[in-house]
Design a protein around this motif. Structure first.
Motif, PDB file in Angstrom:
ATOM      1  N   SER A 183      57.445  44.355 -32.494  1.00  0.00           N
ATOM      2  CA  SER A 183      57.831  43.146 -33.226  1.00  0.00           C
ATOM      3  C   SER A 183      57.135  41.911 -32.652  1.00  0.00           C
ATOM      4  O   SER A 183      57.217  41.640 -31.451  1.00  0.00           O
ATOM      5  CB  SER A 183      59.355  43.013 -33.181  1.00  0.00           C
ATOM      6  N   PRO A 184      56.439  41.138 -33.505  1.00  0.00           N
ATOM      7  CA  PRO A 184      55.602  40.044 -33.010  1.00  0.00           C
ATOM      8  C   PRO A 184      56.396  38.922 -32.345  1.00  0.00           C
ATOM      9  O   PRO A 184      55.855  38.212 -31.497  1.00  0.00           O
ATOM     10  CB  PRO A 184      54.873  39.542 -34.260  1.00  0.00           C
ATOM     11  N   ASP A 185      57.683  38.757 -32.715  1.00  0.00           N
ATOM     12  CA  ASP A 185      58.413  37.646 -32.100  1.00  0.00           C
ATOM     13  C   ASP A 185      59.343  38.087 -30.971  1.00  0.00           C
ATOM     14  O   ASP A 185      60.257  37.365 -30.588  1.00  0.00           O
ATOM     15  CB  ASP A 185      59.171  36.836 -33.156  1.00  0.00           C
ATOM     16  N   LEU A 186      59.076  39.282 -30.416  1.00  0.00           N
ATOM     17  CA  LEU A 186      59.912  39.762 -29.308  1.00  0.00           C
ATOM     18  C   LEU A 186      59.896  38.790 -28.124  1.00  0.00           C
ATOM     19  O   LEU A 186      60.942  38.453 -27.563  1.00  0.00           O
ATOM     20  CB  LEU A 186      59.445  41.151 -28.844  1.00  0.00           C
ATOM     21  N   LEU A 187      58.685  38.342 -27.759  1.00  0.00           N
ATOM     22  CA  LEU A 187      58.560  37.488 -26.577  1.00  0.00           C
ATOM     23  C   LEU A 187      59.333  36.189 -26.739  1.00  0.00           C
ATOM     24  O   LEU A 187      60.014  35.732 -25.819  1.00  0.00           O
ATOM     25  CB  LEU A 187      57.078  37.196 -26.299  1.00  0.00           C
ATOM     26  N   GLU A 188      59.216  35.620 -27.951  1.00  0.00           N
ATOM     27  CA  GLU A 188      59.962  34.401 -28.258  1.00  0.00           C
ATOM     28  C   GLU A 188      61.456  34.647 -28.123  1.00  0.00           C
ATOM     29  O   GLU A 188      62.179  33.822 -27.565  1.00  0.00           O
ATOM     30  CB  GLU A 188      59.699  34.021 -29.711  1.00  0.00           C
ATOM     31  N   ILE A 246      48.271  50.922 -28.381  1.00  0.00           N
ATOM     32  CA  ILE A 246      48.248  50.723 -26.928  1.00  0.00           C
ATOM     33  C   ILE A 246      47.885  49.289 -26.551  1.00  0.00           C
ATOM     34  O   ILE A 246      48.490  48.715 -25.654  1.00  0.00           O
ATOM     35  CB  ILE A 246      47.241  51.681 -26.267  1.00  0.00           C
ATOM     36  N   GLU A 247      46.914  48.721 -27.281  1.00  0.00           N
ATOM     37  CA  GLU A 247      46.479  47.380 -26.890  1.00  0.00           C
ATOM     38  C   GLU A 247      47.586  46.354 -27.085  1.00  0.00           C
ATOM     39  O   GLU A 247      47.840  45.524 -26.213  1.00  0.00           O
ATOM     40  CB  GLU A 247      45.236  46.967 -27.677  1.00  0.00           C
ATOM     41  N   GLN A 254      52.056  43.034 -24.867  1.00  0.00           N
ATOM     42  CA  GLN A 254      53.480  42.674 -24.830  1.00  0.00           C
ATOM     43  C   GLN A 254      54.069  42.908 -23.433  1.00  0.00           C
ATOM     44  O   GLN A 254      54.831  42.090 -22.918  1.00  0.00           O
ATOM     45  CB  GLN A 254      54.283  43.516 -25.832  1.00  0.00           C
ATOM     46  N   LEU A 255      53.694  44.064 -22.825  1.00  0.00           N
ATOM     47  CA  LEU A 255      54.237  44.379 -21.502  1.00  0.00           C
ATOM     48  C   LEU A 255      53.761  43.364 -20.472  1.00  0.00           C
ATOM     49  O   LEU A 255      54.535  42.917 -19.616  1.00  0.00           O
ATOM     50  CB  LEU A 255      53.824  45.791 -21.072  1.00  0.00           C
ATOM     51  N   LEU A 309      56.823  36.895 -17.749  1.00  0.00           N
ATOM     52  CA  LEU A 309      58.101  36.175 -17.853  1.00  0.00           C
ATOM     53  C   LEU A 309      58.986  36.445 -16.635  1.00  0.00           C
ATOM     54  O   LEU A 309      59.959  35.740 -16.408  1.00  0.00           O
ATOM     55  CB  LEU A 309      58.860  36.614 -19.093  1.00  0.00           C
ATOM     56  N   GLY A 310      58.680  37.524 -15.891  1.00  0.00           N
ATOM     57  CA  GLY A 310      59.456  37.836 -14.694  1.00  0.00           C
ATOM     58  C   GLY A 310      60.438  38.982 -14.883  1.00  0.00           C
ATOM     59  O   GLY A 310      61.261  39.259 -14.015  1.00  0.00           O
TER      60      GLY A 310
END
Ligand code: C2E
Ligand code: MG
Ligand code: MG
Ligand code: MG
Length: 292
Positions: A126-131, A160-161, A166-167, A173-174
């Protein structure tokens, strides 16, 4: 004769498929309602640190408090949620509630606890996971190192890329990243070197017979040594007996998780569990006496 049987069994099969499709649709509807009605609950299963005997982390495991079916385990609805895309809002609910617990534990006896949540491949995509993750951390003022993300090896197969990206961002982010069910999936070892992995969880299928099956013992030892040589700590899942615990401690496993040291439980039961088990001596006659 054979033809007739064939056709009958096909019709039978088709009818079964039709019923399954209907069941699946109903399940998806119910899951929508469950989100609206706030019927999910996070159970917490403690992890025991074998070196110091402390329980400083828990895994959050979702359950569904169904109005008529009772407490529904995740394997009965997570696959449907993944297929339908509902795993995204459900996963956000899990993320928010984990952060909410961490924030409510601040300044209490559970202050030191970290929480691991499970994330499916679809959520990682999901593209907005980080947000979403950084938004929740900020909103609940959570120290990112208190939140762990468990991912299975499926994330190393496709995309994979994107997944690597994302990882890396979650790592920046810690957050801590754990590979769940290690050994049963796509077992390429290269990703342990290439991905920012902070924890390996050995699948419980290797632990179940580790005491009596030499082959399983060899595999578990090898995984622990491999991970340690890469500087990665190891959790063993599914510990149900003292003998399994002894094996893992003797082989320098870092953390264990299983019914032997604690079933998944409602969060409000955690504190009582910790005080009840605090004095438990999980050392055994085989362990070295401490010096001094
Ligand atoms: P998992 O992440 O590998 O979680 C460990 C499972 O093993 C849990 O099952 C736990 O209750 C069970 N377990 C723990 N100790 C023992 C033991 O000593 N013996 C045995 N036989 N089992 C033990 P659970 O809670 O039914 O969850 C099953 C799976 O559902 C999880 O496997 C995880 O893949 C998925 N899941 C759970 N919660 C979530 C969630 O919030 N999001 C997502 N995406 N998946 C979740
Ligand atoms: Mg897990
Ligand atoms: Mg697991
Ligand atoms: Mg699993």
């Amino acid at each position: 004769q054979a033809k007739a049987t064939g056709r009958n069994s096909f019709q039978f099969y088709a009818a079964g498929m039709h019923q399954r499709a209907l069941d699946r649709l109903q399940l998806e509807k119910d899951l929508h309602l469950a989100l609206e009605r706030d019927e999910f609950i996070l159970y917490m299963q403690p992890q025991l640190n074998l070196a110091d005997g402390r329980q400083s982390s828990v895994e959050a495991l979702i359950r569904w408090q169904h109005p008529t079916r009772g407490l529904v385990p995740p394997l009965e609805f997570i696959p449907a949620a993944e297929e339908s895309g509902l795993i995204i809002p459900i996963g956000r609910w899990v993320l928010e509630n984990a952060c909410r617990y961490l924030s409510s534990w601040r300044g209490t006896a559970l202050d030191h606890m970290s929480i691991a949540i499970n994330l499916s491949g679809r959520e990682l995509a999901s593209p907005d996971l980080l947000e979403a993750v950084s938004g929740m951390l900020t909103r609940y003022a959570v120290d990112p190192s208190k939140l762990k993300i468990e991912l299975t090896e499926e994330i190393f197969i496709d995309n994979i890329e994107h997944n690597m990206d994302q990882l890396l961002r979650l790592d920046q982010l810690g957050l801590q990243l754990a590979i769940d069910d290690f050994g049963v999936g796509y077992s390429s070892l290269a990703y342990l070197r290439n991905f920012p992995v902070s924890l390996v969880k050995i699948d419980r299928s290797f632990i179940a017979h580790v005491v009596e099956r030499p082959d399983d013992a060899v595999i578990v030892r090898a995984v622990i040594n491999l991970a340690h040589n890469l500087g990665i700590p190891v959790v063993a899942e599914g510990i149900e007996t003292q003998a399994q615990l002894d094996f893992l401690r003797d082989n320098h496993c870092d953390l264990i998780q299983g019914y032997f040291t604690g079933h998944p439980m409602p969060a409000k039961a955690l504190l009582a569990h910790l005080s009840r088990t605090a004095g438990n001596d999980h050392s055994a006659e085989t362990s070295e006496p401490s010096s001094g």
